[in-house]
Write an enzyme that holds these catalytic residues in place. Structure first.
Site, short mmCIF file in Angstrom:
data_model
loop_
_atom_site.label_atom_id
_atom_site.label_comp_id
_atom_site.label_asym_id
_atom_site.label_seq_id
_atom_site.Cartn_x
_atom_site.Cartn_y
_atom_site.Cartn_z
N SER A 122 1.07 -1.36 -0.03
CA SER A 122 -0.37 -0.03 -0.03
C SER A 122 1.40 1.41 0.02
CB SER A 122 -0.79 -0.03 1.38
OG SER A 122 -0.24 0.10 2.57
N LYS A 134 0.67 4.87 7.08
CA LYS A 134 0.54 5.36 5.68
C LYS A 134 0.63 6.86 5.96
CE LYS A 134 -2.67 2.37 4.93
NZ LYS A 134 -2.56 1.60 3.72
#
Length: 250
Positions: A46, A107
Site C-alpha cells: 500500500s 500510511k
C-alpha cells in the site's frame, strides 16, 4: 569448603549473573521500544514505492509524544497524549486502526485538522487546490502468474514541499473520485502512496479519520530490506537483500 561445593557455588553465582544480564538487556530493550524506537516490517504494497514488502524500519516513538498506544498492548491507561508534537503533512506514520485500536497501519499524513480532502479523477485535492503531480515513467511489475502489471507513476508534492512518488493502477477505481472529507479537530487524514491498493482514510467504514491519540510513531529509516524470503533465512541474503535500501531515510 570442599572443592566440589566451591565449584557449585561458583556455578550458581555465574547463573545468577547471567540471569541478571538477560533481565537488564530485556528491560533496556523494552525502554528503547517503548520510548525511543520500535521496529516494524512492511507486509503489504500500500505504500509503494516509498515502502516495499519486506522493508524493515525504525519508527520513532518520541516524535508525536506518548499515548496508551505507545505501550505494549496498551497496558498503561494514559489519557490523551503527553509531550505531544503534532504530525506534519507528508509524514509516514504508524497508527492503531481506529476500528479496533489494535491493528498497526502505516500510511502518509495528507490531511490536517480542519482540512477539506477530496480525490477527483485520481488527483488529490487539499482545501480545493489540486496537489501538484509530475508524470514519471510507468512502473512495470510481473505477477507470479507471469502477467505484466503496469502502474502510472507520479511525483506528488504537498503544499509544504514534501515530495514522494505515488502509483496509479486504474483510472476508474473505487476511490479515484470521492466526496469531500472534512478532517475533525484532533484527527488526521491518512493515505497510501499506492493509491489503488490502499485501504486508508478514504474508506470511512474501514479506517476513517485517525485520532491523534492513535498515532504510534513516525517512520524514520529502513534498516533492512529483503525480497521474497523471511529475514531469518540468512543463506538467501546475498541475492534476496535489497542492499541499496538499507539505511534509507524516510
Amino acid at each position: 569448603m570442599s572443592v566440589a561445593k566451591d565449584k557449585a557455588s561458583q556455578g550458581e553465582g555465574g547463573l545468577i549473573e547471567l540471569i541478571k544480564v538477560i533481565v537488564q538487556a530485556l528491560l533496556i530493550a523494552l525502554v528503547i521500544r517503548t520510548f525511543l524506537f520500535q521496529p516494524f516490517n512492511i507486509p503489504s504494497a500500500s505504500m509503494e514505492e516509498s515502502l516495499l514488502v519486506g522493508d524493515y524500519l525504525f519508527v520513532s516513538k518520541y516524535s508525536y509524544g506518548y499515548s496508551r498506544y505507545s505501550f505494549p498492548f496498551g497496558l498503561v491507561p494514559l489519557p490523551g497524549r503527553v509531550f505531544g508534537s503534532e504530525p506534519e503533512r507528508g509524514d509516514i506514520a504508524v497508527f492503531k486502526l481506529p476500528k479496533d485500536n489494535a491493528t498497526d497501519y502505516i500510511k502518509r499524513v495528507v490531511g490536517l485538522p480542519g482540512d477539506r480532502i477530496q480525490v477527483r479523477d485520481g488527483v488529490l485535492f487539499i482545501n480545493d487546490a489540486g496537489v501538484e503531480r509530475v508524470p514519471l515513467p510507468d512502473l512495470v511489475e510481473v505477477a507470479p502468474n507471469g502477467r505484466e502489471i503496469r502502474y502510472e507513476r507520479f511525483e506528488e508534492t504537498l503544499p509544504n514541499g514534501v515530495a514522494y512518488e505515488v502509483l496509479n493502477a486504474d483510472n476508474n477505481s473505487l476511490f479515484d473520485n470521492t466526496q469531500v472529507y472534512t478532517v475533525p479537530d484532533g484527527h488526521y487524514f491518512m493515505m497510501g502512496d499506492n493509491r489503488d491498493n490502499s485501504t486508508d482514510s478514504r474508506s470511512q467504514s474501514l479506517v476513517g479519520m485517525v485520532p491523534f491519540e492513535n498515532f504510534v510513531g513516525r517512520a524514520e529509516v529502513i534498516f533492512f530490506s529483503i525480497e521474497e524470503a523471511p529475514i531469518w533465512q540468512i543463506w538467501n541474503w546475498p541475492w534476496a537483500v535489497r542492499w541499496d535500501r538499507i539505511f534509507t531515510a524516510l
